[in-house]
Design a protein around this motif. Structure first.
Motif, PDB file in Angstrom:
ATOM      1  N   ARG A 101       0.835  -1.203   0.000  1.00  0.00           N
ATOM      2  CA  ARG A 101       0.000   0.000   0.000  1.00  0.00           C
ATOM      3  C   ARG A 101       0.872   1.256   0.000  1.00  0.00           C
ATOM      4  NH1 ARG A 101      -5.496   0.004   1.454  1.00  0.00           N
ATOM      5  NH2 ARG A 101      -5.199   2.040   2.422  1.00  0.00           N
ATOM      6  N   ARG A 102       1.910   1.231   0.804  1.00  0.00           N
ATOM      7  CA  ARG A 102       2.818   2.382   0.866  1.00  0.00           C
ATOM      8  C   ARG A 102       3.496   2.605  -0.476  1.00  0.00           C
ATOM      9  NH1 ARG A 102       8.392   2.249   4.420  1.00  0.00           N
ATOM     10  NH2 ARG A 102       9.422   4.020   3.423  1.00  0.00           N
ATOM     11  N   GLN A 103       3.986   1.508  -1.071  1.00  0.00           N
ATOM     12  CA  GLN A 103       4.711   1.601  -2.332  1.00  0.00           C
ATOM     13  C   GLN A 103       3.808   2.102  -3.456  1.00  0.00           C
ATOM     14  OE1 GLN A 103       7.887   1.014  -2.449  1.00  0.00           O
ATOM     15  NE2 GLN A 103       8.485   0.631  -4.568  1.00  0.00           N
ATOM     16  N   VAL A 104       2.630   1.487  -3.593  1.00  0.00           N
ATOM     17  CA  VAL A 104       1.721   1.864  -4.680  1.00  0.00           C
ATOM     18  C   VAL A 104       1.155   3.265  -4.447  1.00  0.00           C
ATOM     19  CG1 VAL A 104      -0.447   1.283  -5.845  1.00  0.00           C
ATOM     20  CG2 VAL A 104       1.148  -0.529  -5.204  1.00  0.00           C
ATOM     21  N   GLY A 105       0.810   3.586  -3.185  1.00  0.00           N
ATOM     22  CA  GLY A 105       0.287   4.915  -2.884  1.00  0.00           C
ATOM     23  C   GLY A 105       1.299   6.001  -3.209  1.00  0.00           C
ATOM     24  N   LEU A 106       2.570   5.761  -2.851  1.00  0.00           N
ATOM     25  CA  LEU A 106       3.617   6.742  -3.134  1.00  0.00           C
ATOM     26  C   LEU A 106       3.819   6.910  -4.635  1.00  0.00           C
ATOM     27  CD1 LEU A 106       5.917   8.588  -2.210  1.00  0.00           C
ATOM     28  CD2 LEU A 106       7.398   6.567  -2.108  1.00  0.00           C
ATOM     29  N   LYS A 107       3.874   5.780  -5.346  1.00  0.00           N
ATOM     30  CA  LYS A 107       4.062   5.860  -6.798  1.00  0.00           C
ATOM     31  C   LYS A 107       2.890   6.579  -7.467  1.00  0.00           C
ATOM     32  CE  LYS A 107       7.089   1.863  -7.541  1.00  0.00           C
ATOM     33  NZ  LYS A 107       7.221   0.530  -8.188  1.00  0.00           N
ATOM     34  N   ALA A 108       1.669   6.332  -6.974  1.00  0.00           N
ATOM     35  CA  ALA A 108       0.496   6.983  -7.561  1.00  0.00           C
ATOM     36  C   ALA A 108       0.549   8.496  -7.347  1.00  0.00           C
ATOM     37  CB  ALA A 108      -0.781   6.409  -6.954  1.00  0.00           C
ATOM     38  N   LEU A 109       0.914   8.927  -6.137  1.00  0.00           N
ATOM     39  CA  LEU A 109       0.984  10.366  -5.853  1.00  0.00           C
ATOM     40  C   LEU A 109       2.086  11.017  -6.680  1.00  0.00           C
ATOM     41  CD1 LEU A 109      -0.100  12.705  -4.154  1.00  0.00           C
ATOM     42  CD2 LEU A 109       1.666  12.192  -2.460  1.00  0.00           C
ATOM     43  N   GLU A 110       3.255  10.367  -6.748  1.00  0.00           N
ATOM     44  CA  GLU A 110       4.346  10.920  -7.559  1.00  0.00           C
ATOM     45  C   GLU A 110       3.938  10.999  -9.024  1.00  0.00           C
ATOM     46  OE1 GLU A 110       8.266   9.451  -4.992  1.00  0.00           O
ATOM     47  OE2 GLU A 110       7.508   8.224  -6.650  1.00  0.00           O
ATOM     48  N   HIS A 111       3.228   9.984  -9.491  1.00  0.00           N
ATOM     49  CA  HIS A 111       2.798   9.976 -10.885  1.00  0.00           C
ATOM     50  C   HIS A 111       1.791  11.096 -11.157  1.00  0.00           C
ATOM     51  CE1 HIS A 111       1.950   8.263 -14.840  1.00  0.00           C
ATOM     52  NE2 HIS A 111       0.663   8.395 -14.569  1.00  0.00           N
ATOM     53  N   LEU A 112       0.851  11.292 -10.241  1.00  0.00           N
ATOM     54  CA  LEU A 112      -0.150  12.345 -10.420  1.00  0.00           C
ATOM     55  C   LEU A 112       0.497  13.717 -10.449  1.00  0.00           C
ATOM     56  CD1 LEU A 112      -2.994  10.997  -8.107  1.00  0.00           C
ATOM     57  CD2 LEU A 112      -3.096  11.262 -10.588  1.00  0.00           C
ATOM     58  N   HIS A 113       1.496  13.927  -9.588  1.00  0.00           N
ATOM     59  CA  HIS A 113       2.200  15.214  -9.605  1.00  0.00           C
ATOM     60  C   HIS A 113       3.049  15.372 -10.862  1.00  0.00           C
ATOM     61  CE1 HIS A 113       1.138  17.156  -5.874  1.00  0.00           C
ATOM     62  NE2 HIS A 113       1.333  16.043  -5.185  1.00  0.00           N
ATOM     63  N   GLY A 114       3.403  14.248 -11.488  1.00  0.00           N
ATOM     64  CA  GLY A 114       4.203  14.322 -12.705  1.00  0.00           C
ATOM     65  C   GLY A 114       3.387  14.511 -13.967  1.00  0.00           C
ATOM     66  N   LEU A 115       2.055  14.396 -13.856  1.00  0.00           N
ATOM     67  CA  LEU A 115       1.211  14.566 -15.033  1.00  0.00           C
ATOM     68  C   LEU A 115       1.090  16.039 -15.411  1.00  0.00           C
ATOM     69  CD1 LEU A 115      -1.632  11.981 -14.315  1.00  0.00           C
ATOM     70  CD2 LEU A 115       0.262  11.769 -15.944  1.00  0.00           C
ATOM     71  N   SER A 116       0.705  16.278 -16.642  1.00  0.00           N
ATOM     72  CA  SER A 116       0.673  17.635 -17.175  1.00  0.00           C
ATOM     73  C   SER A 116      -0.510  18.425 -16.630  1.00  0.00           C
ATOM     74  CB  SER A 116       0.606  17.588 -18.707  1.00  0.00           C
ATOM     75  OG  SER A 116       1.656  16.814 -19.239  1.00  0.00           O
ATOM     76  N   LEU A 117      -0.399  19.746 -16.772  1.00  0.00           N
ATOM     77  CA  LEU A 117      -1.468  20.633 -16.318  1.00  0.00           C
ATOM     78  C   LEU A 117      -2.772  20.312 -17.033  1.00  0.00           C
ATOM     79  CD1 LEU A 117      -2.368  23.144 -14.702  1.00  0.00           C
ATOM     80  CD2 LEU A 117      -1.632  24.530 -16.659  1.00  0.00           C
ATOM     81  N   ARG A 118      -2.681  19.930 -18.292  1.00  0.00           N
ATOM     82  CA  ARG A 118      -3.890  19.630 -19.063  1.00  0.00           C
ATOM     83  C   ARG A 118      -4.714  18.527 -18.389  1.00  0.00           C
ATOM     84  NH1 ARG A 118      -4.120  20.689 -24.420  1.00  0.00           N
ATOM     85  NH2 ARG A 118      -1.844  20.545 -24.561  1.00  0.00           N
ATOM     86  N   PHE A 119      -4.033  17.500 -17.867  1.00  0.00           N
ATOM     87  CA  PHE A 119      -4.732  16.405 -17.198  1.00  0.00           C
ATOM     88  C   PHE A 119      -5.487  16.914 -15.983  1.00  0.00           C
ATOM     89  CE2 PHE A 119      -4.733  13.413 -13.657  1.00  0.00           C
ATOM     90  CZ  PHE A 119      -5.390  12.323 -14.193  1.00  0.00           C
ATOM     91  N   HIS A 120      -4.839  17.732 -15.161  1.00  0.00           N
ATOM     92  CA  HIS A 120      -5.466  18.194 -13.924  1.00  0.00           C
ATOM     93  C   HIS A 120      -6.579  19.215 -14.189  1.00  0.00           C
ATOM     94  CE1 HIS A 120      -2.834  16.121 -11.090  1.00  0.00           C
ATOM     95  NE2 HIS A 120      -1.865  16.334 -11.948  1.00  0.00           N
ATOM     96  N   LEU A 121      -6.509  19.898 -15.305  1.00  0.00           N
ATOM     97  CA  LEU A 121      -7.588  20.822 -15.647  1.00  0.00           C
ATOM     98  C   LEU A 121      -8.839  20.077 -16.097  1.00  0.00           C
ATOM     99  CD1 LEU A 121      -5.659  23.620 -17.608  1.00  0.00           C
ATOM    100  CD2 LEU A 121      -6.513  23.704 -15.254  1.00  0.00           C
TER     101      LEU A 121
END
Length: 525
Positions: A101-121
Motif C-alpha cells: 500500500r505504501r509503495q503503490v500509494g507513493l508511486k500513484a501520488l508521484e505519478h499524479l504530480h508528474g502529469l501535465s497541467l492539461r490532465f489536472h484541468l
C-alpha cells in the motif's frame, strides 16, 4: 497504455504491483508466505486420513499397526500445526499489505504530480481521490483474498482429489472434479456478466464523489448564489443512477449464488449416496465414508465462500483497474532522455517566434518575439484572453510551443530538466491557493529547508510579518482549506513571501498585488 474500458488489469500489470523488482525483501517474504500456506493446505488434507483410520480401528474394520491413542495424538498434532500455520500467516500478511500500500500509494501520488497541467484541468479532484482510495483498498482485498484464502483452497483441493483418487476410489475424485469444474464455469461466466454492472456503478460512484467534493471546495460560491438545492438535486440524480446500477448488480449476484449452491448440492448428493451404497455393499469401510464426508465438508464451505470471494475480487480488480489506468496516464510534457540541468545564469528570457494554440480551433499566440534581459522588469498588458497567463505557462513549461522556442540564459527550455527549470522560476498567481496547513508551512513551501528566521524575513519583506505577530498562534496559525481563513490580500502576501523565500533567478507576478491596498502594494514593490 491504459487498459481498454471493460477489461481487467493484465497479468503483467498485476505482477508489477504484487511482485515489485525494486523490493527483493518483499518478494522473499511473499515466497515464504506462499510456501507456508501450501504447507498448511497439505496438512489440512492429511488430517481427515488420521481420523478415518481412528474410526476404522475403533469399529474393528481394520487392525492398525499403531495404537488408537497414537493415531489420536497425531490427529491432534496435525490439527494444531494446521491452525498454527493459519495464525502465522497474519504475521506475514501485515508487512506485505502495508508495504505494498505504501509503495503503490507513493508511486500513484508521484505519478499524479508528474502529469501535465492539461490532465489536472480536465479531472475532478474528488474523482481522483476516490479512485486512489478505492484502488488501494482493492489492492488490499486482492492480496488478502487471492494469496491468503483462494490459493490455499486450490492447493487443498488438489491434495484432497489426490487422496480420494488413491485412498478411496477414482469415481469420487472424478465427481469432485466435475462438480468443481461446473461450479467454476458458472462462477466465472456469472461474474463476468456481473462485472459490467459493477464497473458502471464504480465509475458513476467516482464521478458522483467528484461532484460532491467539487461543491465542497467551492463552498463560498454555492452560498453566494444560494445553490444548495441545485447542488443537492444534481448529487441525488447521480446517486440514484448509482443506486439503480448497484441494485441490478446485486440482483444478478444473488441469482448466480443460487445456481452455485445448487451445483454443490448436486455434487455432494452424488458422492455421499454413492459412498453410502458402497458401505452397505461392503466395498467401503465406515472410516472411508467418514473420510469422504469430512473432505466434502472441508471443501464445500470454502467453495461456497469462494463464490463470494471471487465476486469481491472482481470488484476489487475493477477498483484497482481504475487506479492502474490513472497511473498509466502519460504526461504531455516530460524530460527528454538527454535533458541536462539548467546552467547557472542571471535569468535572461527570450521568446523566438513562439506560437501556441490550445486546440486546432483556439490559437492564442502567433510569432511572439521578445527578450527580457537579466534584472529587467517587463509588464505584459492586454485584454482578458490575450495570452498573458499562457506566456507564464509556456515559460514554466506546463505546455510546449507549437512553433518557435523559449530560451532561459541562452538554453532552450525543452533541453533542460523540468525540476531545474522550475526551481529557477517563482510565480505569484493572481488567485492564490494555499495548503490547509500553518502560515509557516505555506511560506516555507517555497524552500522546505528554510530556517524559521528565513521564513520570518520573507514574511517581513512581503509586509506580512506584522499581521502574523498579532495572531494568537502566530506562524502556527492554520489557514483553512485553500486558505479560506485569510483575506485575498493576506493570501497574496503569503504567495509573495513564498516566492521571495525561493530565491529564484526569475520572478513572475500575475497581477500578484491586485488584492492589496495601495500602501501595502507600494511597500511590497
Amino acid at each position: 497504455m491504459p487498459a481498454p474500458a471493460g477489461q481487467l488489469p493484465s497479468f503483467r500489470a498485476l505482477l508489477k504491483v504484487f511482485w515489485p523488482r525494486d523490493l527483493p525483501g518483499l518478494r522473499l517474504r511473499f515466497g515464504g508466505t506462499i510456501a507456508l500456506l501450501a504447507s498448511a493446505a497439505a496438512i489440512n488434507a492429511l488430517v481427515p486420513l488420521l481420523f478415518a483410520a481412528l474410526v476404522d480401528e475403533l469399529s474393528g474394520t481394520h487392525a492398525a499397526a499403531v495404537a488408537p491413542a497414537a493415531i489420536l495424538a497425531g490427529y491432534v498434532l496435525l490439527q494444531w500445526c494446521s491452525r498454527l500455520g493459519n495464525e502465522l500467516r497474519w504475521m506475514l500478511y501485515g508487512p506485505l499489505e502495508q508495504r505494498l500500500r505504501r509503495q503503490v500509494g507513493l508511486k500513484a501520488l508521484e505519478h499524479l504530480h508528474g502529469l501535465s497541467l492539461r490532465f489536472h484541468l480536465e479531472r475532478r479532484t474528488g474523482q481522483i481521490a476516490n479512485i486512489l482510495g478505492n484502488g488501494l483498498d482493492g489492492l488490499r482485498e486482492v492480496l488478502f483474498n487471492v494469496v491468503f484464502l483462494i490459493l490455499p483452497l486450490l492447493i487443498e483441493i488438489l491434495f484432497v482429489a489426490a487422496v480420494m483418487l488413491v485412498r478411496v476410489a477414482p469415481f469420487f475424485a472424478l465427481v469432485l472434479f466435475c462438480t468443481l469444474a461446473v461450479y467454476l464455469v458458472v462462477l466465472v461466466v456469472g461474474s463476468e456478466w456481473l462485472r459490467g454492472h459493477q464497473k458502471q456503478a464504480a465509475s458513476r460512484r467516482a464521478a458522483a464523489h467528484g461532484e460532491a467534493i467539487d461543491s465542497l471546495l467551492n463552498y463560498e460560491t454555492v452560498k453566494y448564489f444560494g445553490s444548495e438545492a441545485e447542488i443537492a438535486r444534481r448529487y441525488d440524480e447521480s446517486l440514484a443512477e448509482v443506486e439503480t446500477l448497484t441494485v441490478r448488480a446485486l440482483t444478478f449476484r444473488s441469482l448466480t449464488g443460487i445456481a452455485l449452491v445448487s451445483i454443490l448440492a448436486v455434487g455432494m448428493t452424488a458422492i455421499l449416496f454413492t459412498a453410502l451404497g458402497r458401505v452397505q455393499a461392503g466395498s467401503m469401510t465406515v472410516g472411508d465414508l467418514v473420510l469422504v464426508n469430512t473432505y466434502l465438508l472441508q471443501l464445500v464451505r470454502p467453495m461456497e465462500r469462494l463464490g463470494q470471494l471471487y465476486r469481491q475480487i472482481k470488484q476489487s480488480l475493477v477498483d484497482l483497474e481504475l487506479l492502474l489506468e490513472l497511473m498509466a496516464e502519460t504526461p504531455d510534457i516530460s524530460d527528454r532522455p538527454d535533458a541536462r540541468p539548467l546552467r547557472p545564469g542571471q535569468g535572461e528570457i527570450r521568446f523566438e517566434r513562439v506560437s501556441f494554440r490550445y486546440g486546432d480551433d483556439r490559437p492564442i499566440l502567433t510569432d511572439l518575439d521578445f527578450t527580457v534581459s537579466a534584472g529587467q522588469k517587463v509588464a505584459l498588458v492586454g485584454p482578458t484572453g490575450s495570452g498573458k497567463s499562457t506566456v507564464t505557462r509556456l515559460l514554466f513549461r506546463f505546455y510546449d510551443p507549437t512553433a518557435g522556442r523559449i530560451l532561459v540564459d541562452g538554453q532552450d527550455i525543452r533541453t533542460v530538466t523540468l525540476t531545474s527549470l522550475r526551481q529557477a522560476i517563482a510565480v505569484v498567481p493572481q488567485d492564490t491557493v494555499l495548503f490547509n496547513q500553518t502560515l509557516a508551512y505555506n511560506i516555507g513551501f517555497g524552500r522546505p529547508d528554510a530556517t524559521p528566521a528565513e521564513i520570518e524575513a520573507a514574511a517581513e519583506a512581503a509586509e506580512l510579518d506584522a499581521f502574523i505577530r498579532i495572531l494568537p498562534d502566530g506562524y502556527a496559525t492554520l489557514v483553512g482549506e485553500r486558505g479560506l481563513k485569510l483575506s485575498g490580500g493576506e493570501k497574496q502576501r503569503v504567495a509573495i513571501a513564498r516566492a521571495i523565500l525561493k530565491r529564484p533567478r526569475i520572478v513572475i507576478l500575475d497581477e500578484a498585488t491586485s488584492a492589496l491596498d495601495a500602501a501595502t502594494e507600494e511597500a511590497v514593490q
